[in-house]
Design a protein around this motif. Structure first.
Motif, PDB file in Angstrom:
ATOM      1  N   LYS A 261       0.853  -1.194   0.000  1.00  0.00           N
ATOM      2  CA  LYS A 261       0.000   0.000   0.000  1.00  0.00           C
ATOM      3  C   LYS A 261       0.882   1.235   0.000  1.00  0.00           C
ATOM      4  O   LYS A 261       0.598   2.204  -0.670  1.00  0.00           O
ATOM      5  CB  LYS A 261      -0.925  -0.008   1.212  1.00  0.00           C
ATOM      6  N   GLU A 262       1.970   1.171   0.773  1.00  0.00           N
ATOM      7  CA  GLU A 262       2.889   2.316   0.777  1.00  0.00           C
ATOM      8  C   GLU A 262       4.080   2.065  -0.145  1.00  0.00           C
ATOM      9  O   GLU A 262       4.852   2.968  -0.418  1.00  0.00           O
ATOM     10  CB  GLU A 262       3.386   2.586   2.199  1.00  0.00           C
TER      11      GLU A 262
ATOM     12  N   ALA B  97      -5.283  14.228  -5.444  1.00  0.00           N
ATOM     13  CA  ALA B  97      -4.321  14.995  -4.644  1.00  0.00           C
ATOM     14  C   ALA B  97      -3.189  14.093  -4.161  1.00  0.00           C
ATOM     15  O   ALA B  97      -2.007  14.452  -4.254  1.00  0.00           O
ATOM     16  CB  ALA B  97      -5.028  15.632  -3.451  1.00  0.00           C
ATOM     17  N   ALA B  98      -3.564  12.905  -3.668  1.00  0.00           N
ATOM     18  CA  ALA B  98      -2.536  11.986  -3.155  1.00  0.00           C
ATOM     19  C   ALA B  98      -1.575  11.576  -4.268  1.00  0.00           C
ATOM     20  O   ALA B  98      -0.360  11.524  -4.065  1.00  0.00           O
ATOM     21  CB  ALA B  98      -3.196  10.753  -2.549  1.00  0.00           C
ATOM     22  N   ALA B  99      -2.126  11.318  -5.451  1.00  0.00           N
ATOM     23  CA  ALA B  99      -1.276  10.890  -6.567  1.00  0.00           C
ATOM     24  C   ALA B  99      -0.341  12.028  -7.002  1.00  0.00           C
ATOM     25  O   ALA B  99       0.814  11.783  -7.366  1.00  0.00           O
ATOM     26  CB  ALA B  99      -2.129  10.424  -7.741  1.00  0.00           C
ATOM     27  N   VAL B 100      -0.838  13.258  -6.948  1.00  0.00           N
ATOM     28  CA  VAL B 100       0.018  14.397  -7.305  1.00  0.00           C
ATOM     29  C   VAL B 100       1.163  14.508  -6.303  1.00  0.00           C
ATOM     30  O   VAL B 100       2.321  14.692  -6.675  1.00  0.00           O
ATOM     31  CB  VAL B 100      -0.793  15.716  -7.328  1.00  0.00           C
ATOM     32  N   GLN B 101       0.833  14.357  -4.996  1.00  0.00           N
ATOM     33  CA  GLN B 101       1.876  14.445  -3.968  1.00  0.00           C
ATOM     34  C   GLN B 101       2.934  13.362  -4.141  1.00  0.00           C
ATOM     35  O   GLN B 101       4.099  13.573  -3.830  1.00  0.00           O
ATOM     36  CB  GLN B 101       1.253  14.334  -2.574  1.00  0.00           C
ATOM     37  N   ASN B 102       2.517  12.218  -4.632  1.00  0.00           N
ATOM     38  CA  ASN B 102       3.496  11.148  -4.853  1.00  0.00           C
ATOM     39  C   ASN B 102       4.185  11.261  -6.205  1.00  0.00           C
ATOM     40  O   ASN B 102       4.885  10.347  -6.625  1.00  0.00           O
ATOM     41  CB  ASN B 102       2.821   9.771  -4.734  1.00  0.00           C
ATOM     42  N   ASP B 387      -3.349  10.600   2.235  1.00  0.00           N
ATOM     43  CA  ASP B 387      -3.726   9.249   2.671  1.00  0.00           C
ATOM     44  C   ASP B 387      -3.492   9.046   4.163  1.00  0.00           C
ATOM     45  O   ASP B 387      -4.347   8.557   4.884  1.00  0.00           O
ATOM     46  CB  ASP B 387      -2.923   8.196   1.888  1.00  0.00           C
ATOM     47  N   VAL B 388      -2.295   9.432   4.609  1.00  0.00           N
ATOM     48  CA  VAL B 388      -1.910   9.192   5.998  1.00  0.00           C
ATOM     49  C   VAL B 388      -2.774  10.032   6.936  1.00  0.00           C
ATOM     50  O   VAL B 388      -3.302   9.547   7.942  1.00  0.00           O
ATOM     51  CB  VAL B 388      -0.414   9.540   6.182  1.00  0.00           C
ATOM     52  N   ASN B 394      -9.936   9.376  10.156  1.00  0.00           N
ATOM     53  CA  ASN B 394     -11.012   8.384  10.223  1.00  0.00           C
ATOM     54  C   ASN B 394     -10.866   7.462  11.434  1.00  0.00           C
ATOM     55  O   ASN B 394     -11.860   7.091  12.054  1.00  0.00           O
ATOM     56  CB  ASN B 394     -11.064   7.554   8.937  1.00  0.00           C
ATOM     57  N   ASP B 395      -9.632   7.081  11.761  1.00  0.00           N
ATOM     58  CA  ASP B 395      -9.416   6.242  12.947  1.00  0.00           C
ATOM     59  C   ASP B 395      -9.937   6.955  14.188  1.00  0.00           C
ATOM     60  O   ASP B 395     -10.562   6.351  15.060  1.00  0.00           O
ATOM     61  CB  ASP B 395      -7.918   5.936  13.124  1.00  0.00           C
TER      62      ASP B 395
END
Lengths: 297, 423, 296
Positions: A261-262, B97-102, B387-388, B394-395
């Motif tokens: 996942k990461e 957004a997450a994909a752009v950051q990665n 993501d993180v 959510n947790d």
């Protein structure tokens, strides 16, 4: 000359097995150690770069990660299933180890969960555990549970892990029953009969004769079961994905998440080494326990 | 003798190497791989139709279509990492957004002139996929969370709830309580912890409570925020909203239960009605449509799906062609007539196909939402480390719902983590 | 009921004792039945759901006890529905291909490698035996990470070969075959060698035919394991969904936009029934627990 040819033949016949075992079984174990000391993530992989040495960095990161600690704790909790499963399986094996009519039918029935794929078990048990599912319906029928206090077993963080363990128990007991049955059937019947004629009760026979003679089988089964419990992963993937609130997040699920996942293979490998170490310790403890265990009757 | 030894060695090597050599037959055509999210098998006909049209227009390109579900983000990363990247991928606000950051995506302005994009799409939607002054997603179909409210009129009647009294989210929650007490069916199922994104943030926004301050620090842990969360926590405690919402997407649970007459309200895009029509004609005939209630801030939230092109794609030019085609006005209007989505193309607003005088719930809903593309607004931007940060959010929300933390504690922890990691 | 144990001669038991033993029998069967219900109830319930006609009244619920256990209107529509809607045919075919390749490959590799280990004296035999044995205790819990990377480097990630190759060679399979060969009398081999047969000929003409029961058992075990396997295929085919087996696909039914428990149950049964048929036909292999497998 002839000897050389025979040797060549032998190695030619061994070649496919050795190549496959080497590439897919031995190499991963060794390379995993290298990976655990390396930086290797999606970035390196995407850029076509190899792993680079970073010493203990992955270990420091992983072992200080509270999520990994949660994972280890949950995996250790999972071991609770082992003694319950083994004792129950042995008792069931004793129960079906007689020539009653239709006994084969029962044995086969007990084995059905073993040949049920984990993905199907997930489908079925999800309904059993649902808030309106079968377990709650039964409990309400018995008056143990009120309609208002019903909850989904896989959604409640206090019960989710135990619920998954129970599925492991359900899937496992038929398997170990067969292994114990093989062990029981190798015990000479004369021993039982002689003891019974001497006035020993069934219980005494079980503890004095059956259990000691079954020790090798017990040891192997407990070890298999312990390692399987420690490495629990598939069940988590199909049932809860580690939730609710990480209450079912196991150590190997952490390894899987890190790697797939990461996409941090180095940290995933380091986390895996931790699990391997615990597995080794548990094997040793199991070996000592079964060796030194004094049977009390 | 010797021969036989050789034979064994050869046969076994041949067996091992099967598949090692991929058949390299010369390909005249370029094949691009296209991923969607949760669109099959419902919309197979539509998607396949568009692909066929595209292939007719571009005879040297073939499109291989795959529909992904909950694993789309994992698979997207995996295929890129492992060197088998897709070419056009259907993502949404947070995952883009997450994909752009990665650093996984190509800015689409590298492939399509900005003037073209501005001519075709609503600027508010284009901006959803804007990061550091670059655009990363072709706007595809949109939705408004409070688009319309569909309700089971029979259940409301049984409970003695009048629809005209439901103006605000609070009214809706109170009506839900009444319905549950009187009929045993749930009222409205609010998304509280959907796996993708951070659904609870929307309730702050709808009530006009701040999420971040001007300098980008998270500030959603005031007592007012906590009281709002507590309100929902209490609803779950009283079983006025089901615990299932902590594990499954709210829209899935809603779809499932509405068709069984166990849920009274569906709020959002009317696409859910198709399923009701197919699975329970009786309930479909009792379904009525009204405008959705809003929060204290009287704002709508909404979003749009994007089509993105990974850096690792080997056919970026063809991919851009296809993404433009899939998201053009003709195809978005077609899609909106199959299922009531909100087109993100400006020209859709005046399309004659959205004028209706029919009494059919789906027809009415389609007509209502078709022109609302200009209102689409997610309300807040995704934080860095999406993501993180969202997993932690959510947790914490789940911990509050499960009673492991107080609402205040959960929000404090989430804010602390957010400010430490969303850099 | 005649017990098969060789009981010593006894006088006829008194009536009271006989009554007790009848009671004991009833008790035993009651216990056996309770455990049986525990083992098979999820399966039976799923079967009932899959056969339920969901269209009869408005909104049948699977949670409607006890009605959902005894559906009144039976239908096979859920089966045809789920098969068509989700084109399960593709996944069934993938499962068939993957399982077939796995079985053939496993039998080939294991039966070939076991022969020299059992019947040829050659330098290095002890070491190789040791290496193969050691794979049983190696910490292989994270091998899946490296194996995915290996498959990628070989260029077979996301192919049938990539799913199958890593699982073919197992110490388990090799040792099972080896113990079958060891049970074959030496005189047969001696005679063949005198006749000038090569080792390969002996393997092909004597060993294989005489170990057919073990080969069958190994084949069936491998078949069921491969058909049911979820984790490894899901990972090895992460980049190519088109080849996923039913075990992976069946879980995707759960996450569908149009979630339908009746269809999911039918999908589950489509996957389960072949395994069940194989199991019932070849029960004895499972119940014997592959002789010698545990003893190593």
């Amino acid at each position: 000359m002839n000897k050389t040819r025979t040797t060549l033949t032998a190695y030619a016949m061994l070649l496919p097995a050795l190549v496959l075992l080497g590439v897919f079984t031995l190499y991963p174990v060794l390379y995993n150690v290298v990976l655990s000391f390396s930086k290797y993530t999606a970035l390196e992989l995407g850029a076509g770069k190899g792993p680079s040495w970073v010493g203990l960095e992955n270990y420091q990161k992983v072992f200080s990660d509270p999520l990994y600690q949660t994972g280890i704790v949950n995996s250790l909790k999972y071991l609770v299933v082992v003694p319950i499963l083994q004792i129950f399986s042995l008792l069931v094996a004793v129960l079906v180890n007689r020539s009653l009519p239709a006994i084969a039918f029962f044995r086969a029935g007990y084995y059905i969960p073993v040949i049920t794929s984990i993905s199907l078990a997930a489908v079925m048990w999800e309904w059993v555990y649902a808030k309106d599912g079968m377990i709650n319906a039964a409990l309400q029928g018995l008056g143990v549970l009120s309609k208002t206090s019903a909850f989904g077993w896989l959604i409640n963080e206090n019960t989710a892990l135990w619920a998954i363990m129970f599925v492991t128990f359900w899937q496992g007991f038929g398997y170990y029953m067969v292994l114990y049955l093989a062990g029981l059937q190798s015990i000479p019947t004369e021993l039982d009969e002689a003891a019974r004629l001497d006035g020993a009760t069934k219980t005494q026979v079980f503890w004095k004769i059956t259990v000691p003679l079954m020790k090798p089988t017990l040891m192997i089964c407990s070890l298999l079961s312990t390692l399987a419990a420690l490495r629990v992963l598939q069940e988590i993937m199909v049932f809860t994905g580690g939730g609710p609130v990480n209450s079912t997040y196991t150590a190997l699920f952490y390894v899987y998440s890190k790697a797939f996942k990461e996409f941090d293979y180095g940290q995933g490998a380091a986390a895996g080494m931790g699990v391997a170490l615990i597995g080794f310790l548990l094997s040793y403890v199991n070996y000592r326990l079964t060796r030194d265990q004094q049977v009390t009757g | 003798m010797k021969k036989s030894v050789k034979k064994v060695a050869l046969v076994s090597l041949a067996l091992i190497s099967t598949g090692l050599t991929s058949s390299a037959f010369a390909q005249q055509k370029t094949q691009i791989e296209f991923w969607t999210w949760y669109l099959s098998p419902k919309f197979d006909n539509f998607i396949k139709g568009v692909i066929a049209d595209f292939e007719k227009q571009n005879p040297n390109i073939t499109v291989k279509w795959l529909d992904k579900q909950d694993t789309i983000e994992r698979d997207f990363q995996a295929t890129i990492a492992l060197g088998q990247a897709p070419d056009v991928v259907n993502l949404w606000n947070d995952s883009t957004a997450a994909a752009v950051q990665n650093n996984l995506l190509v800015p689409i302005t590298d492939l399509t002139p900005l003037s073209t994009l501005n001519r075709l799409y609503y600027s508010n939607v284009l901006n959803i996929f804007k990061h550091d002054s670059k655009f990363y997603g072709y706007p595809w179909y949109g939705y408004v969370d409070q688009g319309v409210m569909m309700y089971n009129s029979e259940l409301l009647q049984k409970a003695g709830v009048s629809i005209s009294r439901i103006r605000t989210l609070d009214d809706l929650l109170n009506a839900s309580k009444t319905i549950k007490d009187k009929t045993g069916a749930y009222g409205w199922l609010p998304p509280v912890s959907d796996p993708n994104g951070a659904s609870f943030l929307a309730y702050f926004y709808l009530d006009g409570l701040p999420i971040t301050n001007a300098s980008g620090q998270a500030v959603f842990n005031s007592p007012t925020h906590a009281a709002l969360l507590q309100k929902y926590v209490d609803l779950m405690k009283g079983d006025y909203i089901p615990q299932d919402l902590l594990r499954k997407e709210a829209f899935q649970v809603t779809n499932e239960l509405y068709s069984q007459g166990k849920v009274a309200f569906m709020v959002g895009g009317p696409q859910s009605l198709n399923r009701v029509r197919d699975s329970n004609k009786d309930i479909y005939s009792k379904t009525k449509i009204t405008s959705a209630p809003l929060g204290k801030a009287k704002v709508q939230t909404g979003g749009a799906f994007s089509l993105v092109i990974p850096r690792a794609s080997k056919h970026q030019k063809e991919a851009a062609l296809f993404a433009l085609f899939m998201t053009n006005n003709v195809n978005q209007v077609k899609f909106a007539n199959v299922v009531p989505i909100v087109p993100t193309t400006k020209a859709a607003k005046n399309d004659p196909s959205f004028k209706t005088t029919s009494q059919d719930p789906i027809e009415i809903a389609t007509a209502r939402v078709a022109g609302t593309g200009g209102l689409i607004n997610p309300g807040f931007a995704s934080p860095k480390n999406t993501d993180v940060v969202y997993k932690n959010f959510n947790d914490n929300i789940q911990a509050a719902f499960l009673g492991r933390k107080t609402a205040q504690q959960a929000l404090n922890d989430a804010v602390t983590f957010w400010n430490a990691n969303a850099k | 009921m005649i017990a098969k144990t060789r009981a010593p001669e006894r006088t006829r038991p008194a009536p009271r004792v006989r009554a007790l033993s009848v009671l004991g029998k009833v008790g035993t069967y009651a216990l056996l039945t309770v455990i049986l219900v525990f083992a098979v109830f999820p399966f039976l319930w799923t079967l009932a759901i899959s056969l339920t006609d969901k269209t009869v009244s408005n909104g049948v619920s699977i949670y409607d006890f006890p009605a959902s256990l005894f559906p009144r209107h039976l239908t096979l529509n859920n089966f045809t529905d789920v098969y068509k809607t989700f084109s399960l045919g593709k996944y069934v075919w993938n499962s068939v291909v993957i399982s077939t390749l796995t079985v053939i490959g496993t039998l080939f590799v294991a039966s070939l490698a076991a022969y020299p280990l059992a019947r040829i004296r050659f330098p290095g035999r002890a070491i190789i035996l040791g290496i193969i044995l050691s794979t049983l205790v190696l910490p292989s819990e994270t091998s899946f990470i490296v194996n995915v990377l290996t498959l990628r480097n070989l260029g077979i990630l996301g192919t049938y070969a990539g799913v199958v190759l890593p699982v073919l060679a197992t110490a388990f399979g090799i040792f099972v075959m080896r113990s079958a060969y060891l049970a074959i009398p030496e005189t047969l081999l001696e005679a063949a060698r005198l006749d000038g047969a090569t080792e390969l000929q002996i393997w092909w003409r004597i060993m294989l035919p005489l170990s057919v029961p073990t080969l069958t058992a190994l084949a069936i075990f491998t078949l069921v394991g491969s058909w049911n396997d979820y984790f490894w295929p899901s990972l090895a085919l992460i980049t190519n969904e088109d080849l996923q087996p039913l075990a992976v696909a069946v879980l995707k039914l759960r996450g569908q936009f149009n979630y339908d428990p009746f269809n999911i149950a039918a999908g589950a049964m489509i996957m389960m029934l072949p395994v069940l048929v194989v199991f019932l036909a070849a029960q004895k292999f499972f119940m014997r627990g592959l002789d010698g497998a545990v003893k190593g």
